[in-house]
Write a protein that holds these residues in place. Sequence first.
Motif, mmCIF file in Angstrom:
data_model
loop_
_atom_site.group_PDB
_atom_site.id
_atom_site.type_symbol
_atom_site.label_atom_id
_atom_site.label_comp_id
_atom_site.label_asym_id
_atom_site.label_seq_id
_atom_site.Cartn_x
_atom_site.Cartn_y
_atom_site.Cartn_z
ATOM 1 N N ARG A 89 95.652 48.246 73.746
ATOM 2 C CA ARG A 89 95.026 47.423 74.793
ATOM 3 C C ARG A 89 95.229 45.941 74.529
ATOM 4 N NH1 ARG A 89 88.701 46.596 74.646
ATOM 5 N NH2 ARG A 89 89.465 45.079 73.105
ATOM 6 N N ASP A 90 94.925 45.519 73.321
ATOM 7 C CA ASP A 90 94.999 44.097 73.013
ATOM 8 C C ASP A 90 96.438 43.603 72.963
ATOM 9 O OD1 ASP A 90 92.273 44.155 72.934
ATOM 10 O OD2 ASP A 90 92.110 44.119 70.746
ATOM 11 N N GLU A 91 97.347 44.486 72.583
ATOM 12 C CA GLU A 91 98.770 44.148 72.599
ATOM 13 C C GLU A 91 99.192 43.775 74.018
ATOM 14 O OE1 GLU A 91 102.642 46.873 71.623
ATOM 15 O OE2 GLU A 91 100.982 46.985 70.212
ATOM 16 N N ILE A 92 98.805 44.609 74.991
ATOM 17 C CA ILE A 92 99.171 44.363 76.389
ATOM 18 C C ILE A 92 98.457 43.131 76.933
ATOM 19 C CG2 ILE A 92 98.941 45.313 78.727
ATOM 20 C CD1 ILE A 92 99.466 48.101 77.448
ATOM 21 N N LEU A 93 97.184 42.961 76.616
ATOM 22 C CA LEU A 93 96.447 41.795 77.105
ATOM 23 C C LEU A 93 97.024 40.499 76.542
ATOM 24 C CD1 LEU A 93 92.774 43.121 76.914
ATOM 25 C CD2 LEU A 93 94.212 42.906 78.948
ATOM 26 N N ASP A 124 88.476 49.779 81.450
ATOM 27 C CA ASP A 124 88.283 48.646 80.558
ATOM 28 C C ASP A 124 89.493 47.719 80.592
ATOM 29 O OD1 ASP A 124 86.980 47.308 78.119
ATOM 30 O OD2 ASP A 124 88.918 47.946 77.303
ATOM 31 N N LEU A 125 90.703 48.301 80.542
ATOM 32 C CA LEU A 125 91.927 47.498 80.591
ATOM 33 C C LEU A 125 92.022 46.744 81.910
ATOM 34 C CD1 LEU A 125 94.724 46.734 79.377
ATOM 35 C CD2 LEU A 125 95.635 48.765 80.545
ATOM 36 N N LEU A 126 91.782 47.440 83.023
ATOM 37 C CA LEU A 126 91.890 46.800 84.330
ATOM 38 C C LEU A 126 90.856 45.683 84.497
ATOM 39 C CD1 LEU A 126 92.497 50.019 86.421
ATOM 40 C CD2 LEU A 126 94.038 48.051 86.374
ATOM 41 N N ALA A 127 89.636 45.921 84.038
ATOM 42 C CA ALA A 127 88.603 44.896 84.155
ATOM 43 C C ALA A 127 88.967 43.654 83.344
ATOM 44 C CB ALA A 127 87.260 45.461 83.691
ATOM 45 N N ARG A 128 89.518 43.848 82.158
ATOM 46 C CA ARG A 128 89.919 42.714 81.330
ATOM 47 C C ARG A 128 91.105 41.983 81.940
ATOM 48 N NH1 ARG A 128 87.616 42.931 76.066
ATOM 49 N NH2 ARG A 128 86.291 44.784 75.837
ATOM 50 N N ILE A 129 92.021 42.739 82.545
ATOM 51 C CA ILE A 129 93.148 42.101 83.241
ATOM 52 C C ILE A 129 92.641 41.260 84.406
ATOM 53 C CG2 ILE A 129 95.092 42.602 84.785
ATOM 54 C CD1 ILE A 129 95.807 44.903 82.834
#
Length: 500
Positions: A89-93, A124-129
């Motif tokens: 996740r953090d890699e992509i963010l 979680d990923l979409l919300a952070r994006i």
Amino acid sequence: MPNDHRRIFVAAMATETNTFSPIVIDRQAFEDSFYAAPGTHPDTATLCTAPIPVGRRVCAEKGWTLIEGTAAWADPAGLVSRKAHLSLRDEILDQLRAALPVDAVVLGLHGAMVAQGCVDPEGDLLARIREIVGPDVLVCAELDPHSHLTAQRVAAADFFVAFKEFPHTDFVERAHDLWAIVVDTLEGRVRPVMSTHDCRMIDVFPTSREPMRGFVDRMMAIEANDPKVLSLSAIHGFMAGDVPEMGTQMIAVTDGDAAHGAALAARLGQELFANRGRHMMPVLDAGAAVAAAMAADTGPVVIADMWDNPGGGTAGDATVVLAELMARGATGVAVGTIWDPIAVSLCRAAGEGAILPLRFGAKSAPLTGDPVDALVQVLAVSEVAAMIFGESLVPFGPAARVALLDAAGSPIGIEVILNTVRAQSYDPSLFRVMGIDPVAQRILVIKSTNHFHAAFAPIARQILYCSAGMPYPNDPAITPYRFVRPDIWPRVADPFAQVP
């Protein structure tokens, strides 16, 4: 830089989590199945990563800049480890932050991932994006229909497009649909609005038979003939995911007409509900399936061990069907595959041609049968065994092909492919790569619920769906869920009567 130039970020993070499976997915599981660092994704699509190679072609034609992030896929199993989830996740963010500013974020997701400490990693990923890019940047994703359509995801994304077919033969076509909406949105021709309908049910929806075949055809006809409709998707749900928002839903993406989309999603969702319990293929137990296969005049007869399906998160090491074949003296049998890395390592050490006593299978969980103890001959070993699935290759090796022998050392007519990397049986090439001609067999035993159908149907004289044991929680009415809501069919007879 021209005003119409666009910058688009694309990445993929996907797996399907059977929360009842004991097999934890760590970072190595992604590396073993599929991992591509930014810019290294192959030109061919791999299921949930299809938006990346399709996006390359689209952006090249438009003269837009595509910024590629990580693409990772792990074959389905149990919970994703916290470390693996957060690292991906953090890699992509971090890659997205480095790519800013962008006009759109396009993702390849599965939709049924569950991680240690996080019930909704995709949400979680979409919300952070969304938090990173703000409210005006387009955010969208392609989904597998065997997913959980959570409120968090719907709130964070502008729209989703899911595969329509089960077996998933259309993941490349749906990636093209996804990108077509992206292009039309960025060029100002459409304004996508997503509407959803909760069907309050969970079922299995093979599109290789009615009534789901006709339902998918009607969805595609509506997309073609209704100018307000940009996309329709049926989210089947994933019954092995014990999460609060598990279940079947409909998605309608319209050009700025939420009311039209909501009405259409509700109408189609009600049609799915009306056919509840009629979608799944007829199934036989192990005894009936083996008896029917042995009685057939010609082969190959395909027995699908449908609930010991690594594509649904199980180990793929159940021996219930194999034991029945051995007990009944079946011959002309090829089994592909039984997952047993230890047995494979023993066969690799012994080498091709070696004869050895071997114990294999049924190590992963209860209700998978008993380990098989047999004298075997190692007929083939492959360090890089892989089968075809659509445009992609699915690894299942190192692998070994063994022939079962009687006490005198003579073959009994059953051969088994043992594999190291878990993978369901997508295609007859899994037999061919190990030196077995699938068409020459009387009986083929495979591990898959329905993804096999498109590739095996052309060679099969008959296909038998076999429910053998319960390595997979396949009856939602009795599955011991802890978190799934109680107001869905078949947990209750009429869920709509339960809610005002």
